[in-house]
Motif scaffolding. Structure first.
Motif, PDB file in Angstrom:
ATOM      1  N   VAL A  78      25.008  40.191  38.669  1.00 36.09           N
ATOM      2  CA  VAL A  78      26.293  40.157  37.993  1.00 36.09           C
ATOM      3  C   VAL A  78      27.177  39.146  38.707  1.00 36.09           C
ATOM      4  N   TYR A  79      28.014  38.439  37.937  1.00 35.66           N
ATOM      5  CA  TYR A  79      28.855  37.388  38.469  1.00 35.66           C
ATOM      6  C   TYR A  79      30.322  37.680  38.191  1.00 35.66           C
ATOM      7  N   LEU A  80      31.171  37.131  39.028  1.00 34.88           N
ATOM      8  CA  LEU A  80      32.606  37.139  38.780  1.00 34.88           C
ATOM      9  C   LEU A  80      33.131  35.733  39.022  1.00 34.88           C
ATOM     10  N   GLN A  81      33.420  35.031  37.938  1.00 30.39           N
ATOM     11  CA  GLN A  81      34.014  33.702  38.024  1.00 30.39           C
ATOM     12  C   GLN A  81      35.518  33.862  38.145  1.00 30.39           C
ATOM     13  N   MET A  82      36.094  33.340  39.211  1.00 31.12           N
ATOM     14  CA  MET A  82      37.509  33.499  39.503  1.00 31.12           C
ATOM     15  C   MET A  82      38.169  32.127  39.489  1.00 31.12           C
ATOM     16  N   ASN A  83      39.059  31.915  38.537  1.00 32.44           N
ATOM     17  CA  ASN A  83      39.796  30.670  38.406  1.00 32.44           C
ATOM     18  C   ASN A  83      41.284  30.929  38.620  1.00 32.44           C
ATOM     19  N   GLY A  84      42.006  29.873  38.924  1.00 34.02           N
ATOM     20  CA  GLY A  84      43.438  30.002  39.128  1.00 34.02           C
ATOM     21  C   GLY A  84      43.796  31.039  40.180  1.00 34.02           C
ATOM     22  N   LEU A  85      43.096  31.012  41.296  1.00 30.63           N
ATOM     23  CA  LEU A  85      43.273  32.037  42.319  1.00 30.63           C
ATOM     24  C   LEU A  85      44.665  31.998  42.930  1.00 30.63           C
ATOM     25  N   LYS A  86      45.162  33.183  43.226  1.00 31.31           N
ATOM     26  CA  LYS A  86      46.486  33.373  43.809  1.00 31.31           C
ATOM     27  C   LYS A  86      46.350  34.068  45.157  1.00 31.31           C
ATOM     28  N   PRO A  87      47.339  33.905  46.039  1.00 26.37           N
ATOM     29  CA  PRO A  87      47.269  34.597  47.331  1.00 26.37           C
ATOM     30  C   PRO A  87      47.081  36.104  47.190  1.00 26.37           C
ATOM     31  N   GLU A  88      47.648  36.708  46.156  1.00 25.36           N
ATOM     32  CA  GLU A  88      47.504  38.142  45.957  1.00 25.36           C
ATOM     33  C   GLU A  88      46.099  38.560  45.540  1.00 25.36           C
TER      34      GLU A  88
END
Length: 119
Positions: A78-88
């Motif tokens: 399973v994958y989690l593509q994370m874009n536009g990452l924020k410090p939170e």
């Protein structure tokens, strides 16, 4: 033995992207819903995204439009593509497998991978 092994975490600047992977073994992957959680220091573990065995996704409001969960049953991953990452978004990200059939009723957790979003 059952194993869930997360990978792909690291340090990224705000606005950047990461792709997390969770490789599963020791159970019938296609019979399990897969879920990503995260836990930041001093906070409770929270659900980030989930995908059913029929590939129906759900997301926390905080990541909708930025994160995409997917699965490849042929690779037991399973994958989690994370874009536009924020410090939170900084947290340890955990992979969880939950059985969704009468013949597959397990509940398994990985050990987590660190994601740090900072300039």
């Amino acid at each position: 033995q059952v194993q869930l092994v997360e990978s792909g975490g690291g340090l990224v600047q705000p606005g950047g992207s990461l792709r997390l992977s969770c490789a599963a073994s020791g159970f019938t992957f296609s019979d399990y819903a897969m879920i990503w959680y995260r836990q930041a220091p001093g906070k409770e573990r929270e659900l980030v995204a989930a995908i059913t065995k029929t590939t129906i996704p759900n997301y926390a409001d905080s990541v909708k439009g930025r994160f995409t969960i997917s699965r490849d049953n042929a690779k037991n991953t399973v994958y989690l593509q994370m874009n536009g990452l924020k410090p939170e978004d900084t947290a340890v990200y955990y992979c969880r497998a939950v059985g969704s059939s009468f013949s597959s009723r397990g509940d398994y957790w990985g050990k987590g991978t660190q994601v740090t979003v900072s300039s």
